[in-house]
Design a protein around this motif. Structure first.
Motif, PDB file in Angstrom:
ATOM      1  N   ALA A  52       0.941  -1.135  -0.106  1.00 42.79           N
ATOM      2  CA  ALA A  52      -0.137  -0.051   0.021  1.00 42.79           C
ATOM      3  C   ALA A  52       1.145   1.135   0.031  1.00 42.79           C
ATOM      4  O   ALA A  52       0.553   2.244  -0.677  1.00 42.79           O
ATOM      5  N   LEU A  53       1.837   1.110   0.688  1.00 47.08           N
ATOM      6  CA  LEU A  53       2.907   2.241   0.849  1.00 47.08           C
ATOM      7  C   LEU A  53       3.416   2.658  -0.506  1.00 47.08           C
ATOM      8  O   LEU A  53       3.295   3.780  -1.041  1.00 47.08           O
ATOM      9  N   ASP A  54       3.904   1.576  -1.520  1.00 49.96           N
ATOM     10  CA  ASP A  54       4.445   1.692  -2.515  1.00 49.96           C
ATOM     11  C   ASP A  54       3.410   2.155  -3.654  1.00 49.96           C
ATOM     12  O   ASP A  54       3.697   2.794  -4.679  1.00 49.96           O
ATOM     13  N   LYS A  55       2.032   2.025  -3.263  1.00 50.15           N
ATOM     14  CA  LYS A  55       0.801   2.232  -4.261  1.00 50.15           C
ATOM     15  C   LYS A  55       0.543   3.807  -4.005  1.00 50.15           C
ATOM     16  O   LYS A  55      -0.308   4.448  -4.408  1.00 50.15           O
ATOM     17  N   GLY A  56       1.382   4.580  -2.904  1.00 46.70           N
ATOM     18  CA  GLY A  56       0.895   5.844  -2.445  1.00 46.70           C
ATOM     19  C   GLY A  56       0.133   6.282  -1.317  1.00 46.70           C
ATOM     20  O   GLY A  56      -0.102   7.458  -1.212  1.00 46.70           O
ATOM     21  N   TYR A  57      -0.328   5.124  -0.691  1.00 44.90           N
ATOM     22  CA  TYR A  57      -1.145   5.656   0.450  1.00 44.90           C
ATOM     23  C   TYR A  57      -0.391   5.794   1.635  1.00 44.90           C
ATOM     24  O   TYR A  57       0.659   5.480   1.743  1.00 44.90           O
ATOM     25  N   ASN A  58      -1.036   6.691   2.640  1.00 44.85           N
ATOM     26  CA  ASN A  58      -0.391   7.005   3.776  1.00 44.85           C
ATOM     27  C   ASN A  58      -0.640   6.050   4.942  1.00 44.85           C
ATOM     28  O   ASN A  58      -1.748   5.457   4.935  1.00 44.85           O
ATOM     29  N   MET A  59       0.597   5.757   5.798  1.00 52.25           N
ATOM     30  CA  MET A  59       0.420   4.890   6.626  1.00 52.25           C
ATOM     31  C   MET A  59       1.054   5.513   7.931  1.00 52.25           C
ATOM     32  O   MET A  59       1.979   6.174   7.845  1.00 52.25           O
ATOM     33  N   CYS A  60       0.382   5.272   9.127  1.00 55.67           N
ATOM     34  CA  CYS A  60       0.536   5.967  10.256  1.00 55.67           C
ATOM     35  C   CYS A  60       0.268   5.200  11.460  1.00 55.67           C
ATOM     36  O   CYS A  60      -0.568   4.176  11.310  1.00 55.67           O
ATOM     37  N   ILE A  61       1.241   5.029  12.559  1.00 54.80           N
ATOM     38  CA  ILE A  61       0.892   4.122  13.629  1.00 54.80           C
ATOM     39  C   ILE A  61       0.776   5.032  14.855  1.00 54.80           C
ATOM     40  O   ILE A  61       2.018   6.007  14.922  1.00 54.80           O
ATOM     41  N   ILE A  62       0.196   4.871  15.854  1.00 55.77           N
ATOM     42  CA  ILE A  62      -0.162   5.531  16.809  1.00 55.77           C
ATOM     43  C   ILE A  62      -0.375   4.492  17.835  1.00 55.77           C
ATOM     44  O   ILE A  62      -1.470   3.687  18.062  1.00 55.77           O
ATOM     45  N   THR A  63       0.635   4.504  19.132  1.00 49.26           N
ATOM     46  CA  THR A  63       0.595   3.373  20.088  1.00 49.26           C
ATOM     47  C   THR A  63       0.978   4.035  21.422  1.00 49.26           C
ATOM     48  O   THR A  63       1.789   4.845  21.548  1.00 49.26           O
ATOM     49  N   GLY A  64       0.327   3.261  22.300  1.00 48.82           N
ATOM     50  CA  GLY A  64       0.874   3.564  23.744  1.00 48.82           C
ATOM     51  C   GLY A  64       2.025   3.179  24.076  1.00 48.82           C
ATOM     52  O   GLY A  64       2.611   3.460  25.210  1.00 48.82           O
ATOM     53  N   GLY A  65       2.516   1.997  23.259  1.00 43.19           N
ATOM     54  CA  GLY A  65       3.580   1.192  23.760  1.00 43.19           C
ATOM     55  C   GLY A  65       4.987   2.210  23.274  1.00 43.19           C
ATOM     56  O   GLY A  65       4.526   3.075  22.627  1.00 43.19           O
ATOM     57  N   ASN A  66       5.957   1.209  23.819  1.00 41.70           N
ATOM     58  CA  ASN A  66       7.335   1.930  23.270  1.00 41.70           C
ATOM     59  C   ASN A  66       8.393   0.684  23.015  1.00 41.70           C
ATOM     60  O   ASN A  66       9.441   1.006  23.107  1.00 41.70           O
ATOM     61  N   ASN A  67       7.741  -0.213  22.381  1.00 33.83           N
ATOM     62  CA  ASN A  67       8.516  -1.318  21.939  1.00 33.83           C
ATOM     63  C   ASN A  67       9.625  -1.006  20.674  1.00 33.83           C
ATOM     64  O   ASN A  67       9.108  -0.592  19.714  1.00 33.83           O
ATOM     65  N   GLN A  68      10.919  -0.824  20.705  1.00 34.72           N
ATOM     66  CA  GLN A  68      11.614  -0.205  19.697  1.00 34.72           C
ATOM     67  C   GLN A  68      11.751  -1.375  18.726  1.00 34.72           C
ATOM     68  O   GLN A  68      12.064  -1.291  17.685  1.00 34.72           O
ATOM     69  N   GLY A  69      11.524  -2.734  18.969  1.00 37.60           N
ATOM     70  CA  GLY A  69      11.999  -3.908  18.114  1.00 37.60           C
ATOM     71  C   GLY A  69      10.480  -3.793  17.231  1.00 37.60           C
ATOM     72  O   GLY A  69      10.636  -3.808  15.741  1.00 37.60           O
TER      73      GLY A  69
END
Length: 169
Positions: A52-69
């Motif tokens: 989807a990113l490669d097709k030009g869609y926007n992608m966003c992540i919003i999380t309360g966590g903080n897992n760096q992995g």
């Protein structure tokens, strides 16, 4: 008043916003002897997010966590809009929407727990995994038949891409 089918909203979606724990993961953590918290993510979800990113869609992540992995995994897929340790998710959601100049109807949000309800109510299409909290299911326009971490992200992205003519090989 007639309720619209969630399918009528799919054609407007240009942007996907996801939580991590319970959506991109199954909400379980493995704890190592050193106290590190390990999560499992579906490669099928990852594939379609990158597609989807490669097709030009926007992608966003919003999380309360903080897992760096988890953050590194998502960055490796090409996602740059990753907001960690955000417990007031609506504020971050609205800031992201404004920064990208997005209309509400362009945004699909998928969450699984109580903190996801405010941004779900402000999105064009509120979605959740099959195993989301009952309160979340009550506000969702669409409940995936798949659980968190088991393909629910691929489910919603694929539906949007198909409706918009972007699921062609």
């Amino acid at each position: 008043m007639e309720t619209k089918s969630y399918k009528e909203y799919l054609k407007n979606i240009t942007t996907f916003v996801f939580d991590i724990d319970g959506v991109l993961t199954n909400a379980q953590v493995l704890v190592t002897n050193e106290g590190e918290l390990l999560r499992s993510m579906s490669v099928k979800d990852g594939f379609v997010m990158k597609f989807a990113l490669d097709k030009g869609y926007n992608m966003c992540i919003i999380t309360g966590g903080n897992n760096q992995g988890a953050k590194k995994r998502l960055e490796d897929l090409g996602i740059s809009d990753i907001f960690m340790k955000r417990h007031q998710k609506l504020d971050t959601f609205l800031e992201y929407q404004q920064s990208k100049g997005l209309k509400t109807e362009e945004i699909l949000y998928m969450g699984d727990d109580i903190l996801d309800i405010p941004p779900m109510k402000h999105s064009g299409l509120a979605t959740c995994p099959q195993d989301a909290a009952p309160e979340v299911k009550a506000v969702a326009n669409y409940i995936s038949h798949l659980k968190g971490g088991e393909g629910c992200v691929r489910d919603v992205i694929t539906q949007v891409l198909k409706v918009r003519g972007d699921w062609e090989f």
